[in-house]
Motif scaffolding. Structure first.
Motif, PDB file in Angstrom:
ATOM      1  N   UNK A 129      62.010  58.459   9.626  1.00 37.47           N
ATOM      2  CA  UNK A 129      61.377  57.716  10.724  1.00 37.47           C
ATOM      3  C   UNK A 129      61.455  56.216  10.460  1.00 37.47           C
ATOM      4  N   UNK A 130      62.058  55.477  11.390  1.00 38.74           N
ATOM      5  CA  UNK A 130      62.139  54.029  11.202  1.00 38.74           C
ATOM      6  C   UNK A 130      60.862  53.313  11.622  1.00 38.74           C
ATOM      7  N   UNK A 131      60.790  52.039  11.307  1.00 36.68           N
ATOM      8  CA  UNK A 131      59.710  51.170  11.774  1.00 36.68           C
ATOM      9  C   UNK A 131      60.355  49.948  12.416  1.00 36.68           C
ATOM     10  N   UNK A 132      59.598  49.209  13.181  1.00 41.74           N
ATOM     11  CA  UNK A 132      60.184  48.019  13.817  1.00 41.74           C
ATOM     12  C   UNK A 132      59.336  46.782  13.512  1.00 41.74           C
ATOM     13  N   UNK A 133      59.951  45.630  13.642  1.00 37.50           N
ATOM     14  CA  UNK A 133      59.172  44.390  13.540  1.00 37.50           C
ATOM     15  C   UNK A 133      59.786  43.293  14.398  1.00 37.50           C
ATOM     16  N   UNK A 134      58.929  42.359  14.756  1.00 33.39           N
ATOM     17  CA  UNK A 134      59.370  41.228  15.594  1.00 33.39           C
ATOM     18  C   UNK A 134      60.230  40.275  14.764  1.00 33.39           C
ATOM     19  N   UNK A 135      61.011  39.414  15.421  1.00 31.63           N
ATOM     20  CA  UNK A 135      61.827  38.462  14.649  1.00 31.63           C
ATOM     21  C   UNK A 135      60.924  37.472  13.897  1.00 31.63           C
ATOM     22  N   UNK A 136      61.368  36.990  12.733  1.00 29.69           N
ATOM     23  CA  UNK A 136      60.579  35.971  12.033  1.00 29.69           C
ATOM     24  C   UNK A 136      60.502  34.698  12.892  1.00 29.69           C
ATOM     25  N   UNK A 137      59.348  34.035  12.869  1.00 30.37           N
ATOM     26  CA  UNK A 137      59.161  32.813  13.683  1.00 30.37           C
ATOM     27  C   UNK A 137      60.242  31.781  13.357  1.00 30.37           C
ATOM     28  N   UNK A 138      60.606  31.709  12.049  1.00 28.89           N
ATOM     29  CA  UNK A 138      61.606  30.719  11.609  1.00 28.89           C
ATOM     30  C   UNK A 138      62.940  30.887  12.326  1.00 28.89           C
ATOM     31  N   UNK A 139      63.247  32.121  12.689  1.00 27.97           N
ATOM     32  CA  UNK A 139      64.522  32.352  13.372  1.00 27.97           C
ATOM     33  C   UNK A 139      64.506  31.697  14.758  1.00 27.97           C
ATOM     34  N   UNK A 140      63.350  31.790  15.423  1.00 21.95           N
ATOM     35  CA  UNK A 140      63.226  31.119  16.724  1.00 21.95           C
ATOM     36  C   UNK A 140      63.254  29.599  16.542  1.00 21.95           C
ATOM     37  N   UNK A 164      54.439  43.977  21.673  1.00 21.27           N
ATOM     38  CA  UNK A 164      55.124  43.326  20.544  1.00 21.27           C
ATOM     39  C   UNK A 164      54.633  41.885  20.401  1.00 21.27           C
ATOM     40  N   UNK A 165      54.647  41.405  19.159  1.00 22.11           N
ATOM     41  CA  UNK A 165      54.260  40.013  18.909  1.00 22.11           C
ATOM     42  C   UNK A 165      55.426  39.054  19.097  1.00 22.11           C
ATOM     43  N   UNK A 166      56.568  39.558  19.592  1.00 21.96           N
ATOM     44  CA  UNK A 166      57.766  38.716  19.716  1.00 21.96           C
ATOM     45  C   UNK A 166      57.507  37.472  20.564  1.00 21.96           C
ATOM     46  N   UNK A 167      56.880  37.672  21.717  1.00 22.53           N
ATOM     47  CA  UNK A 167      56.680  36.520  22.593  1.00 22.53           C
ATOM     48  C   UNK A 167      55.742  35.490  21.948  1.00 22.53           C
ATOM     49  N   UNK A 168      54.712  35.977  21.262  1.00 21.35           N
ATOM     50  CA  UNK A 168      53.782  35.050  20.597  1.00 21.35           C
ATOM     51  C   UNK A 168      54.528  34.239  19.538  1.00 21.35           C
ATOM     52  N   UNK A 169      55.431  34.904  18.792  1.00 23.63           N
ATOM     53  CA  UNK A 169      56.209  34.207  17.762  1.00 23.63           C
ATOM     54  C   UNK A 169      57.123  33.165  18.379  1.00 23.63           C
ATOM     55  N   UNK A 170      57.728  33.516  19.498  1.00 23.89           N
ATOM     56  CA  UNK A 170      58.646  32.600  20.176  1.00 23.89           C
ATOM     57  C   UNK A 170      57.884  31.373  20.684  1.00 23.89           C
ATOM     58  N   UNK A 171      56.666  31.629  21.203  1.00 25.55           N
ATOM     59  CA  UNK A 171      55.839  30.536  21.731  1.00 25.55           C
ATOM     60  C   UNK A 171      55.441  29.583  20.585  1.00 25.55           C
ATOM     61  N   UNK A 172      55.030  30.193  19.487  1.00 27.93           N
ATOM     62  CA  UNK A 172      54.637  29.393  18.311  1.00 27.93           C
ATOM     63  C   UNK A 172      55.812  28.541  17.837  1.00 27.93           C
ATOM     64  N   UNK A 173      56.990  29.158  17.803  1.00 25.02           N
ATOM     65  CA  UNK A 173      58.189  28.419  17.369  1.00 25.02           C
ATOM     66  C   UNK A 173      58.487  27.282  18.335  1.00 25.02           C
ATOM     67  N   UNK A 174      58.275  27.531  19.615  1.00 29.78           N
ATOM     68  CA  UNK A 174      58.522  26.509  20.630  1.00 29.78           C
ATOM     69  C   UNK A 174      57.632  25.293  20.417  1.00 29.78           C
ATOM     70  N   UNK A 175      56.390  25.557  19.931  1.00 26.73           N
ATOM     71  CA  UNK A 175      55.474  24.436  19.670  1.00 26.73           C
ATOM     72  C   UNK A 175      55.890  23.676  18.408  1.00 26.73           C
ATOM     73  N   UNK A 176      56.562  24.391  17.501  1.00 25.34           N
ATOM     74  CA  UNK A 176      56.965  23.750  16.236  1.00 25.34           C
ATOM     75  C   UNK A 176      58.293  22.989  16.371  1.00 25.34           C
ATOM     76  N   UNK A 177      59.168  23.474  17.223  1.00 27.07           N
ATOM     77  CA  UNK A 177      60.516  22.870  17.314  1.00 27.07           C
ATOM     78  C   UNK A 177      60.444  21.503  17.973  1.00 27.07           C
ATOM     79  N   UNK A 178      61.215  20.584  17.439  1.00 30.76           N
ATOM     80  CA  UNK A 178      61.206  19.203  17.951  1.00 30.76           C
ATOM     81  C   UNK A 178      62.307  19.002  18.977  1.00 30.76           C
TER      82      UNK A 178
END
Ligand code: MYR
Length: 276
Positions: free
Chosen positions: A55-66, A90-104
């Motif tokens: 049985x596999x498991x899944x995870x969202x992309x690391x924030x750093x990748x975004x 999934x926490x994917x969208x939250x991670x993407x949003x967080x990355x968006x706030x960090x990216x310059x």
């Protein structure tokens, strides 16, 4: 104003099509034991074979990748529209949003598809078409919201225990007692997966979905996708039946890839549609 379009791998847009349309895809991860893979590295057929054994498991992309992607995109774009699978599963969208706030140097706008798979892909492809025409992020998001009003999707699984195990089935108390005997029709409500109707057989569930499509087809130009988890032949047969019932709808066949397949299990089948 140049707008880049980003989505995640659960939109299951074929790589070549994503390249052609200029859509940037960030992969979610699948883990078997101690081995993790970007789901885009996996062959879906082989995945289902392996998942029968372990049985596999899944995870969202690391924030750093975004963050890396957004900073790279900032070199040639002012804005990004990032379209993700439902934030309720999934926490994917939250991670993407967080990355968006960090990216310059770039303004990142995230869009919650409140769904997944090729139906999420409808949004990404539409957004890419609009960005290509020079539309800014605000205009694209408004168009996607309008599309959302017409978008519907229903699906069924062979074995509800996959969804239960991954904790992605809400409102399941309605199914208790009959959990293993029925093939409930599922859909998304308020970003979560909930039972739509209790139905006993797969064929009846498919007919019930077709009834829902028939209510909408003919009203406006629609696109629809039959989504299957390693059941291509059955999907093709169903598509042919649906085409007869709704000849004006543009149908495609798509699949539940490794991440979504982990939670639905082999044999899942669904249909989604939206205005073109
Ligand atoms: C993660 O680990 O963050 C990913 C979790 C994905 C959960 C998937 C649950 C099933 C979604 C079914 C989509 C059906 C669309 C028609």
């Amino acid at each position: 104003m140049k707008t880049a379009i980003v989505t995640d791998s659960t939109a299951y847009i074929p790589q070549q099509q994503a390249n052609d349309k200029g859509i940037h895809v960030v992969p979610l991860q699948v883990t078997f034991g101690t081995e993790s893979y970007a789901e885009t590295e996996l062959d879906t057929g082989e995945f289902y074979g392996k998942a029968r054994e372990e049985l596999p498991k899944t995870s969202q992309p690391p924030v750093g990748e975004f963050v890396s992607l957004y900073e790279k995109l900032s070199e040639q774009h002012d804005e990004v529209v990032a379209i993700h699978l439902s934030s309720g599963i999934s926490g994917t969208m939250a991670g993407s949003k967080q990355a968006g706030e960090m990216a310059e140097g770039v303004s990142v706008h995230v869009f919650d598809s409140e769904i997944a798979c090729a139906v999420q892909g409808f949004y990404a492809l539409k957004a890419a078409e609009l960005a290509e025409q020079g539309m800014d992020a605000k205009g694209i998001l408004a168009e996607l919201e309008e599309m959302k009003q017409t978008l519907r999707a229903y699906f069924m699984v062979e074995d509800l225990r996959h969804l239960q195990r991954g904790g992605r089935l809400s409102g399941a108390q309605a199914l208790v007692g009959s959990m293993l005997q029925i093939k409930p029709l599922l859909h998304f409500q308020d970003k979560l997966i909930v039972p739509y109707e209790k139905i006993r057989t797969r064929k009846k569930a498919m007919n019930r979905i077709a009834e829902e499509l028939k209510k909408d087809c003919g009203k406006e130009p629609l696109q629809a996708t039959v989504i299957h988890a390693n059941r291509l032949e059955e999907a093709e047969k169903w598509k042919a039946e649906l085409e007869l019932a709704c000849p004006d709808v543009e149908f495609t066949i798509s699949h539940f890839g490794p991440v979504i397949g982990t939670h639905l299990g082999e044999g899942a089948m669904g249909l989604g549609w939206a205005k073109k």
